[in-house]
Design a protein around this motif. Structure first.
Motif, PDB file in Angstrom:
ATOM      1  N   SER A   1       0.829  -1.205   0.000  1.00 40.00           N
ATOM      2  CA  SER A   1       0.000   0.000   0.000  1.00 40.00           C
ATOM      3  C   SER A   1       0.863   1.254   0.000  1.00 40.00           C
ATOM      4  CB  SER A   1      -0.927  -0.005   1.219  1.00 40.00           C
ATOM      5  OG  SER A   1      -1.692   1.176   1.273  1.00 40.00           O
ATOM      6  N   ALA A   2       1.933   1.235   0.793  1.00 38.83           N
ATOM      7  CA  ALA A   2       2.820   2.402   0.860  1.00 38.83           C
ATOM      8  C   ALA A   2       3.497   2.653  -0.478  1.00 38.83           C
ATOM      9  CB  ALA A   2       3.865   2.202   1.954  1.00 38.83           C
ATOM     10  N   ARG A   3       3.908   1.587  -1.173  1.00 35.94           N
ATOM     11  CA  ARG A   3       4.540   1.757  -2.487  1.00 35.94           C
ATOM     12  C   ARG A   3       3.543   2.325  -3.495  1.00 35.94           C
ATOM     13  NH1 ARG A   3       7.203  -3.084  -1.118  1.00 35.94           N
ATOM     14  NH2 ARG A   3       5.649  -4.340  -2.239  1.00 35.94           N
ATOM     15  N   ALA A   4       2.315   1.817  -3.453  1.00 34.54           N
ATOM     16  CA  ALA A   4       1.303   2.320  -4.378  1.00 34.54           C
ATOM     17  C   ALA A   4       1.020   3.794  -4.130  1.00 34.54           C
ATOM     18  CB  ALA A   4       0.017   1.506  -4.233  1.00 34.54           C
ATOM     19  N   MET A   5       0.857   4.178  -2.871  1.00 34.36           N
ATOM     20  CA  MET A   5       0.594   5.577  -2.554  1.00 34.36           C
ATOM     21  C   MET A   5       1.806   6.451  -2.868  1.00 34.36           C
ATOM     22  SD  MET A   5      -1.811   5.717   0.829  1.00 34.36           S
ATOM     23  CE  MET A   5      -0.646   4.886   1.914  1.00 34.36           C
ATOM     24  N   GLY A   6       3.011   5.913  -2.680  1.00 37.91           N
ATOM     25  CA  GLY A   6       4.219   6.667  -3.001  1.00 37.91           C
ATOM     26  C   GLY A   6       4.332   6.960  -4.483  1.00 37.91           C
ATOM     27  N   MET A   7       3.914   5.990  -5.315  1.00 42.76           N
ATOM     28  CA  MET A   7       3.969   6.191  -6.756  1.00 42.76           C
ATOM     29  C   MET A   7       2.920   7.193  -7.198  1.00 42.76           C
ATOM     30  SD  MET A   7       5.372   5.513  -9.594  1.00 42.76           S
ATOM     31  CE  MET A   7       4.943   5.985 -11.265  1.00 42.76           C
ATOM     32  N   ILE A   8       1.675   6.998  -6.748  1.00 43.28           N
ATOM     33  CA  ILE A   8       0.595   7.870  -7.185  1.00 43.28           C
ATOM     34  C   ILE A   8       0.807   9.293  -6.684  1.00 43.28           C
ATOM     35  CG2 ILE A   8      -1.872   8.339  -6.942  1.00 43.28           C
ATOM     36  CD1 ILE A   8      -2.296   5.295  -6.908  1.00 43.28           C
ATOM     37  N   SER A   9       1.243   9.445  -5.442  1.00 45.92           N
ATOM     38  CA  SER A   9       1.428  10.779  -4.865  1.00 45.92           C
ATOM     39  C   SER A   9       2.704  11.455  -5.340  1.00 45.92           C
ATOM     40  CB  SER A   9       1.460  10.681  -3.337  1.00 45.92           C
ATOM     41  OG  SER A   9       2.634  10.007  -2.895  1.00 45.92           O
ATOM     42  N   GLY A  10       3.643  10.676  -5.899  1.00 47.15           N
ATOM     43  CA  GLY A  10       4.940  11.216  -6.307  1.00 47.15           C
ATOM     44  C   GLY A  10       5.975  11.212  -5.207  1.00 47.15           C
ATOM     45  N   ILE A  11       5.568  10.948  -3.976  1.00 50.15           N
ATOM     46  CA  ILE A  11       6.505  10.957  -2.851  1.00 50.15           C
ATOM     47  C   ILE A  11       7.574   9.884  -3.007  1.00 50.15           C
ATOM     48  CG2 ILE A  11       6.682  10.543  -0.354  1.00 50.15           C
ATOM     49  CD1 ILE A  11       5.531  13.234  -1.010  1.00 50.15           C
ATOM     50  N   GLY A  12       7.207   8.751  -3.602  1.00 49.13           N
ATOM     51  CA  GLY A  12       8.142   7.640  -3.711  1.00 49.13           C
ATOM     52  C   GLY A  12       9.019   7.669  -4.935  1.00 49.13           C
TER      53      GLY A  12
END
Length: 510
Positions: free
Chosen positions: A413-424
């Motif tokens: 979940s953290a990787r998915a949110m990092g990609m979508i949000s740009g943070i990752g």
């Protein structure tokens, strides 16, 4: 699927061969208002930016704020805007705006959402994002453009509206672009560099002869801004049946953006559309149309997935939708374009101000850093929209499994949110350096203030321990007199860190 922008129609240029670095243009009459000499020979401006959407406005504003002479050319006349508009601003984009002193003002124009519900079973908790902006901002694209245009004007950007690109050519020192001005007369402008931010049907990309490979991922999307008689159970959600899906998001002022798709009604974009069609899709997907009424606009679109193979051809660059276009899933199109601009602007500034030890390598790094990001966004957004379109028992089972895994496995979940949000998103470390170089720099507390407040000067920031005075790496494209020095607020921090103007780590001392 988290959808936060409307899709864009696209066409493929006829020329699908690998480009030469120059293109032939017809002879035109040169009309210039001033001449600036930089490098070798005179130019009308240092950088020509073609296209005054969010990407072009951010890029032009950055370059002008860095002291460069910038001309922004827009085909549309003042006050005429595209109806196809993004409206979701992700965390990393808000951080970039924070580094320009604009984020808090933009947040005040919209609604912040700390979670999103996908397919009725998966809740993405955006408050877990390691950012000051741990949410999705829902605000109309025109609010973003208003702030960026005001900043660009204040920085001294020259605007030319109603001016259409007809061709360009380049040599070892300049780019020459031919236009038709608002009165239909020929206009020629020369610059050190030209950046095409002119959208899916980019005239710059066409003039370069670059292909735009890809195709349509979804057709006959119906989009509208409407009022609702009933509030939805979830502020931001995507739900669907076997043959439909609907996306809902609030603007916070009584209006909602609604996007609907019906597998059984696949018609051309030119087919008339009305609110009854969207109501029917919504009822089939949600069981209710929420009493939607009074649309302020409604339209039908299709969405393409395309990416140009080269973001740089000689002195010409492409950014935003001119370089890549994605499905609406994830709402990453405008955000990716804005981050293209943030990556390119400081590199062009460093080269034109003479700060780059290796100018060609620095400019080439725009391609090596941003092209993989564009490709990753194509993959992730394409996967999300295909999950939303799932209708066979097998594909619906795969969607159920994927949402279950994302909901129960926190790292996934953290990787998915990092990609979508740009943070990752991270880049490869520069040669001779190591991680965390290439990664996003968090908004650290410094004695002089927050890191992203210091980045508002548009320069590199060197953060050191209290007694530290490190020797900078030789590949740092920064003039010593422009370097901003800061000290960790935490005295236990013993590492020196050099942060790029776009908020990524360039180097650490250990």
């Amino acid at each position: 699927m988290s959808t936060a922008e409307t899709p864009k129609n696209a066409e493929t240029p006829k020329n699908t061969t690998r480009p030469a670095s120059t293109t032939r243009a017809t002879t035109t009459t040169t009309t210039t208002s001033r001449t600036r000499t930089t490098g070798t020979g005179p130019t009308d401006t240092q950088v020509l930016v073609i296209g005054a959407g969010p990407t072009g406005l951010l890029l032009a504003g950055d370059l002008a704020a860095a002291g460069l002479d910038v001309t922004l050319v827009e085909r549309r006349h003042p006050g005429l805007a595209n109806m196809t508009r993004a409206f979701g601003v992700h965390a990393r984009t808000l951080e970039q705006l924070d580094a320009r002193g604009l984020a808090d003002e933009l947040v005040a124009t919209g609604t912040t959402l700390g979670s999103a519900r996908l397919f009725g079973r998966l809740d993405l908790d955006l408050t877990r994002l390691p950012s000051r902006f741990n949410h999705l901002l829902v605000t109309p694209q025109y609010e973003m453009e208003r702030l960026l245009e005001r900043r660009a004007q204040a920085a001294g950007v020259t605007f030319r509206h109603g001016t259409e690109l007809r061709g360009l050519r380049q040599d070892a020192h300049t780019v020459t672009a031919e236009f038709t001005d608002p009165k239909g007369a020929a206009l020629t402008l020369t610059a050190r560099h030209l950046v095409g931010t002119d959208g899916v049907r980019s005239a710059v990309r066409t003039a370069l002869g670059l292909p735009f490979p890809g195709g349509s991922v979804i057709r006959s999307l119906v989009l509208a801004d409407v009022r609702l008689a009933e509030e939805p159970a979830d502020s931001f959600s995507v739900s669907g049946s076997e043959d439909t899906f609907v996306f809902l998001a609030p603007f916070g002022d009584g209006w909602h953006r609604v996007m609907g798709w019906n597998r059984t009604r696949q018609v051309p974009d030119s087919e008339p559309v009305d609110l009854d069609e969207l109501r029917e899709i919504t009822r089939r997907a949600l069981g209710t149309d929420l009493g939607m009424h009074d649309p302020r606009w409604i339209s039908r679109f299709h969405s393409d997935e395309r990416q140009v193979p080269f973001y740089r051809v000689g002195r010409v660059f492409l950014a935003g939708d001119a370089a890549h276009v994605h499905s609406p899933a994830g709402g990453q199109g405008m955000n990716t374009g804005l981050q293209d601009a943030a990556n390119l602007s400081w590199k062009l500034a460093a080269v034109l101000r003479g700060d780059a030890p290796d100018p060609e390598a620095l400019l080439d790094s725009y391609q090596s850093e941003r092209h993989p990001v564009g490709a990753a966004v194509l993959r992730s957004s394409g996967a999300l929209v295909r999950l939303a379109m799932a209708h066979t028992p097998l594909t619906r089972a795969a969607r159920s499994l994927a949402t279950r895994l994302l909901g129960t496995l926190r790292p996934a979940s953290a990787r998915a949110m990092g990609m979508i949000s740009g943070i990752g998103i991270a880049y490869a470390p520069p040669a001779g350096s190591r991680r965390p170089a290439g990664r996003r720099a968090p908004d650290a507390r410094l004695r002089e203030g927050r890191l992203y407040e210091l980045l508002r000067a548009g320069e590199f920031v060197l953060i050191t321990p209290e007694d530290g005075d490190p020797t900078l790496p030789g590949n740092a494209p920064v003039a010593p007199e422009r370097l901003i020095r800061a000290t960790w607020a935490d005295p236990a921090r013993g590492t020196a860190v050099l942060v790029r103007p776009d908020g990524y780590v360039h180097w650490t001392s250990n």
